[in-house]
Scaffold this motif. Structure first.
Motif, short mmCIF file in Angstrom:
data_model
loop_
_atom_site.label_atom_id
_atom_site.label_comp_id
_atom_site.label_asym_id
_atom_site.label_seq_id
_atom_site.Cartn_x
_atom_site.Cartn_y
_atom_site.Cartn_z
N GLY A 128 -31.13 -83.09 27.57
CA GLY A 128 -30.66 -81.95 26.80
C GLY A 128 -29.19 -82.15 26.49
O GLY A 128 -28.68 -83.27 26.53
N ILE A 129 -28.48 -81.08 26.20
CA ILE A 129 -27.06 -81.18 25.86
C ILE A 129 -26.22 -81.11 27.15
O ILE A 129 -26.44 -80.25 27.99
CB ILE A 129 -26.64 -80.05 24.91
N ILE A 130 -25.28 -82.01 27.24
CA ILE A 130 -24.33 -82.05 28.36
C ILE A 130 -22.95 -81.79 27.78
O ILE A 130 -22.58 -82.35 26.75
CB ILE A 130 -24.38 -83.41 29.07
N VAL A 131 -22.17 -80.95 28.45
CA VAL A 131 -20.84 -80.55 27.98
C VAL A 131 -19.78 -81.13 28.91
O VAL A 131 -19.85 -80.96 30.12
CB VAL A 131 -20.70 -79.01 27.95
N TYR A 132 -18.79 -81.80 28.32
CA TYR A 132 -17.66 -82.34 29.08
C TYR A 132 -16.40 -81.61 28.65
O TYR A 132 -15.95 -81.75 27.52
CB TYR A 132 -17.54 -83.84 28.85
N ASP A 133 -15.84 -80.80 29.56
CA ASP A 133 -14.58 -80.11 29.31
C ASP A 133 -13.47 -81.11 29.63
O ASP A 133 -13.21 -81.43 30.79
CB ASP A 133 -14.47 -78.87 30.20
N ILE A 134 -12.82 -81.60 28.59
CA ILE A 134 -11.86 -82.68 28.74
C ILE A 134 -10.65 -82.25 29.57
O ILE A 134 -10.21 -82.96 30.46
CB ILE A 134 -11.42 -83.21 27.35
#
Length: 195
Positions: A45-51
């Motif tokens: 699915g979608i994975i989110v990386y908060d930089i």
């Protein structure tokens, strides 16, 4: 997994460990929007990386109206756009974590209302997105109004062989590898890439 090059470490550092994706042969898609990197594969699915905060988390754990069964994503006109097994979806402006439908905001289009076949992938061009299926192409033209995207089917016999065979290049063209060769579109009728 998702890895990042680190000068401090002098090599790669692990950002996120994914489940095995070899059993689902599908292309990883990704995009950057408003401080977040988004990665997508059907197995994860979608994975989110908060930089800035330096954490990586599944989209469904932090998003409003999260997308289930997402196959591929792209960024278009300040929105995170994706394709699931049944829908083309888009986020609120500049917020890939908000998929709560509203006028002028996030929304979705049932693929079977406009185009036949199973979804393969999604690509973007400056004026919108192209959702490629085994039965044709859904053109989602960005309007910027309350409807956000205007959808219509592009009649064509050309489509990517699989999800690995579609890409957007620098001149804003979507290039696909069909079994008959390379073809392109900037939102218009699919044409040969080169004579």
């Amino acid at each position: 997994g998702i890895w990042e090059w680190s000068e401090e470490v002098g090599g790669w550092k692990s950002i996120y460990v994914t489940p095995d994706t070899k059993d689902t042969p599908y292309r990883w898609t990704h995009g950057y929007l408003a401080g977040y990197m988004y990665f997508c594969h059907p197995a994860t699915g979608i994975i989110v990386y908060d930089i800035e905060a330096n954490y990586c988390i599944p989209h469904g754990q932090i998003a409003v109206g999260a997308i289930d069964n997402c196959l591929a994503i792209t960024i278009n006109n300040g929105r995170l756009c994706g394709v699931t097994t049944t829908y083309m979806v888009w986020s609120a402006p500049s917020d890939g974590l908000d998929f709560e439908p509203e006028l002028g905001g996030a929304g979705f289009q049932l693929l079977s209302d406009r185009v036949s076949g199973e979804p393969i992938t999604i690509t973007s061009y400056s004026g919108g997105c192209l959702t490629w299926t085994t039965g044709g192409v859904l053109r989602s033209e960005f309007t910027g109004g309350q409807e956000v995207y205007r959808h219509r089917s592009l009649n064509t016999d050309y489509r990517p062989v699989n999800s690995f065979c579609a890409v957007r290049i620098d001149d804003d063209s979507s290039i696909i590898l069909d079994e008959r060769g390379l073809f392109q579109s900037r939102g218009e009728t699919i044409q040969p890439y080169a004579p």
